[in-house]
Design a protein around this motif. Structure first.
Motif, short mmCIF file in Angstrom:
data_model
loop_
_atom_site.label_atom_id
_atom_site.label_comp_id
_atom_site.label_asym_id
_atom_site.label_seq_id
_atom_site.Cartn_x
_atom_site.Cartn_y
_atom_site.Cartn_z
N SER A 184 0.75 -1.24 -0.01
CA SER A 184 -0.06 -0.01 -0.16
C SER A 184 0.89 1.23 0.00
CB SER A 184 -1.03 -0.10 1.25
OG SER A 184 -0.42 0.25 2.52
N SER A 185 2.27 1.06 0.30
CA SER A 185 2.85 2.36 0.61
C SER A 185 3.24 2.92 -0.79
CB SER A 185 4.26 2.03 1.55
OG SER A 185 4.88 1.15 0.71
N ASP A 186 3.20 2.08 -1.88
CA ASP A 186 3.71 2.49 -3.22
C ASP A 186 2.38 2.45 -4.14
OD1 ASP A 186 6.21 2.95 -2.48
OD2 ASP A 186 6.83 1.01 -3.50
N GLY A 187 1.03 2.36 -3.29
CA GLY A 187 -0.08 2.61 -4.09
C GLY A 187 -0.54 1.37 -4.47
N TYR A 188 -0.15 0.09 -4.44
CA TYR A 188 -0.62 -1.06 -5.14
C TYR A 188 -2.10 -1.31 -4.36
CZ TYR A 188 3.74 -1.51 -7.55
OH TYR A 188 4.82 -1.10 -8.16
N TYR A 189 -2.31 -1.03 -3.19
CA TYR A 189 -3.52 -1.52 -2.51
C TYR A 189 -3.91 -0.28 -1.73
CZ TYR A 189 -3.15 -6.49 -3.35
OH TYR A 189 -3.02 -7.69 -3.86
N THR A 190 -5.37 -0.29 -1.54
CA THR A 190 -5.73 0.90 -0.93
C THR A 190 -6.53 0.20 0.48
OG1 THR A 190 -7.74 1.00 -2.22
CG2 THR A 190 -5.98 2.70 -2.52
N PHE A 191 -6.29 0.78 1.68
CA PHE A 191 -7.13 0.57 2.96
C PHE A 191 -8.54 0.91 2.90
CE2 PHE A 191 -8.12 0.90 7.34
CZ PHE A 191 -8.20 -0.29 7.90
N ASP A 192 -9.64 -0.41 2.99
CA ASP A 192 -11.21 -0.12 2.97
C ASP A 192 -11.71 0.11 4.41
OD1 ASP A 192 -11.14 -0.07 0.20
OD2 ASP A 192 -11.39 -2.18 0.25
N GLY A 193 -10.79 -0.27 5.25
CA GLY A 193 -11.45 -0.38 6.79
C GLY A 193 -11.39 -1.67 7.19
N LEU A 194 -12.08 -1.79 8.39
CA LEU A 194 -12.03 -3.12 8.96
C LEU A 194 -13.46 -3.91 8.73
CD1 LEU A 194 -10.57 -2.13 12.44
CD2 LEU A 194 -9.20 -2.95 10.53
N ASP A 195 -13.45 -5.17 8.45
CA ASP A 195 -14.69 -6.13 8.55
C ASP A 195 -15.33 -5.99 10.09
OD1 ASP A 195 -13.27 -7.98 9.81
OD2 ASP A 195 -13.36 -9.25 8.12
N LYS A 196 -16.34 -6.78 10.00
CA LYS A 196 -17.33 -6.92 11.20
C LYS A 196 -16.26 -7.88 12.30
CE LYS A 196 -19.81 -10.96 9.69
NZ LYS A 196 -18.91 -12.04 10.03
N ASP A 197 -15.34 -8.44 11.84
CA ASP A 197 -14.63 -8.91 12.76
C ASP A 197 -13.34 -8.35 13.19
OD1 ASP A 197 -16.38 -11.42 12.73
OD2 ASP A 197 -15.23 -12.00 10.99
#
Length: 117
Positions: free
Chosen positions: A68-81
């Motif tokens: 993610s630091s190089d923009g390959y993934y973006t954080f969407d948040g946490l799931d219910k667990d």
């Protein structure tokens, strides 16, 4: 990747493994072991026993986080667990197994360097 870069990554990787040995009391055996540690850290629930499936999920979290630091993934948040969720933002570079491993090692090294800043 040039031999100089590979040597630099190998040296930095060995230094990182030494530092992790000091921190956790055991030297990680390989990249997967380091990814597992990152996944546990990112999950934030502390050390505990995980199922084989959960260990795979933790390593996936780690890969997403370090990329993610190089923009390959973006954080969407946490799931219910409470598990982090990520979305692929751009294609990950292809390469042979060694090139992919060195790419990931470089990202892992950058991840730990960013924690020390």
């Amino acid at each position: 990747m040039s031999a100089v870069n590979e040597n630099s990554i190998d040296k930095s990787w060995e230094e990182l493994l030494d530092q992790l040995q000091t921190l956790v009391g055991k030297r990680p055996a390989d990249l997967n072991a380091v990814l597992f540690l990152i996944g546990v850290q990112e999950l934030g629930t502390g050390p505990r026993r995980f199922s084989k499936e959960a260990k795979q999920d933790l390593m996936h979290i780690a890969v997403c986080r370090v990329l993610s630091s190089d923009g390959y993934y973006t954080f969407d948040g946490l799931d219910k667990d409470g598990w982090p969720q990520w979305t692929l933002a751009k294609p990950i570079p292809h390469g042979d197994l060694l090139a992919q491993e060195n790419f990931l090692k470089k990202q892992v090294i950058q991840y730990f360097e960013s924690l020390l800043v």
